[in-house]
Design a protein around this motif. Structure first.
Motif, PDB file in Angstrom:
ATOM      1  N   ALA A  68      -9.519  -3.108  -1.284  1.00  0.00           N
ATOM      2  CA  ALA A  68      -9.445  -4.196  -0.416  1.00  0.00           C
ATOM      3  C   ALA A  68      -8.274  -4.988  -0.847  1.00  0.00           C
ATOM      4  N   ARG A  99      -3.901   3.326  -3.164  1.00  0.00           N
ATOM      5  CA  ARG A  99      -5.205   2.957  -3.591  1.00  0.00           C
ATOM      6  C   ARG A  99      -5.606   1.735  -3.488  1.00  0.00           C
ATOM      7  N   ASP A 110     -13.381  -8.963   2.448  1.00  0.00           N
ATOM      8  CA  ASP A 110     -14.018  -7.799   2.236  1.00  0.00           C
ATOM      9  C   ASP A 110     -15.316  -8.286   1.544  1.00  0.00           C
ATOM     10  N   ALA A 140      -5.769   0.175  -0.642  1.00  0.00           N
ATOM     11  CA  ALA A 140      -6.754   0.097   0.144  1.00  0.00           C
ATOM     12  C   ALA A 140      -8.365   0.366  -0.099  1.00  0.00           C
ATOM     13  N   ASP A 141      -8.531   1.153  -1.147  1.00  0.00           N
ATOM     14  CA  ASP A 141      -9.824   1.425  -1.618  1.00  0.00           C
ATOM     15  C   ASP A 141     -10.362   0.210  -2.418  1.00  0.00           C
ATOM     16  N   GLU A 161      -8.180  -8.684   0.984  1.00  0.00           N
ATOM     17  CA  GLU A 161      -8.987  -8.615   2.261  1.00  0.00           C
ATOM     18  C   GLU A 161     -10.327  -9.474   2.208  1.00  0.00           C
ATOM     19  N   ARG A 168      -4.507  -6.250  -0.310  1.00  0.00           N
ATOM     20  CA  ARG A 168      -3.394  -5.962   0.830  1.00  0.00           C
ATOM     21  C   ARG A 168      -2.158  -5.828   0.330  1.00  0.00           C
ATOM     22  N   LYS A 213       0.574  -1.257   0.201  1.00  0.00           N
ATOM     23  CA  LYS A 213      -0.132  -0.143   0.007  1.00  0.00           C
ATOM     24  C   LYS A 213       0.869   1.147   0.049  1.00  0.00           C
TER      25      LYS A 213
END
Length: 281
Positions: A37, A32, A114, A34-35, A112, A39, A27
């Motif tokens: 999901a 981005r 998610d 994280a936007d 993730e 890792r 990251k």
């Protein structure tokens, strides 16, 4: 790793050989991630040794093979990872993947747990849909370079779209595989019926051209070739395991007579049913 009394047992392990290389994109390199999901991701080139094993990962992993071959092992079985294929390593399920040949180059994405990736749990380990791996690789590699944040953001979004499109296609193919599998299981249980392409299409609630296209896409065979294959498979079993005459077997398999069965069997197997039976005894 071992299979003991039908139970898949594995320990956490990671091995990367001295002559192997790995680019890791975090990251920090791609904010981005994280936007979407994601890792972490990477590109790995193996020339000597590689093995990654996890007992109960709290993430999904995608493995996209670029060149050479790897092997994925799960409780469900072993899978050869060949170029342009995508493997899905599900969260909370034990797995290992490792070098299979003398060289393996692949990309990997750790995703993730998610909501955006929940649908991955429905996919088989090897969905069987080709992936544009050579398009994804340069974009992922570029994220490790000192380029502008705006460019990295654009690349990350493009990567996400490429992965999403590939996985969506896999989801469609997986659903289609399941529907076709159910159809031909039903056919296998009623091989005595005079199945036609129209009958099969009605069972699948689709048109005959669509059924033909689906079967070619998944099995590389026509619908009636699949039915014929199921009949030949059952014929071999009945010839080996029973003393029924050809007319009795033909009636079980939807052939009009023992002669019709004999002709079809010889065309497919290269020998007559009686020769097959005698050789099997």
């Amino acid at each position: 790793m071992l299979f003991a009394f039908g139970v898949f047992v594995i320990t956490d392990e990671f091995i990367l050989g001295d002559n192997s290389r790995e680019l890791i994109v975090t990251k920090n390199d791609a904010p981005r991630f994280a936007d979407y999901a994601i890792r972490v991701a990477g590109v790995t080139e193996v020339d000597d040794a590689y093995r990654c094993a996890r007992r109960s990962p709290n993430h999904h992993t995608l493995v996209i093979t670029l060149a050479g071959e790897g092997e994925l092992v799960t409780a469900q079985g072993r899978y050869r990872l060949q170029p342009e294929t995508l493997a899905v390593v599900h969260s909370q399920r034990a797995f290992s993947y490792q070098l299979y040949t003398d060289h393996w180059q692949f990309m990997w994405f750790i995703l993730e747990e998610d909501r955006a990736w929940q649908f991955l749990q429905k996919l088989p380990a090897l969905p069987g849909y080709p992936v544009a791996a050579q398009t994804i690789k340069p974009l992922l590699t570029l994220l490790g370079e000192p380029i502008s944040l705006a460019t990295k953001q654009a690349i990350t979004r493009e990567l996400y779209l490429l992965l999403s499109n590939a996985l969506s296609a896999c989801e469609v193919v997986s659903s289609l595989q399941e529907r076709l599998s159910r159809l031909f299981i039903a056919v296998d249980q009623q091989l005595h019926l005079p199945w036609t392409a129209a009958d099969l299409a009605r069972q699948l609630h689709c048109s005959q051209p669509s059924l033909h296209r689906y079967c070619q896409q998944i099995y590389q065979q026509t619908p009636l070739q699949i039915v014929s294959g199921l009949r030949m498979q059952r014929a071999r079993v009945l010839l080996r395991e029973t003393d029924w005459n050809l007319d009795m077997i033909a009636a079980q398999l939807g052939y009009s007579s023992g002669l019709a069965l004999s002709k079809a069997f010889k065309q497919k197997q290269g020998q007559s049913p009686l020769h097959y039976r005698n050789a099997a005894q």
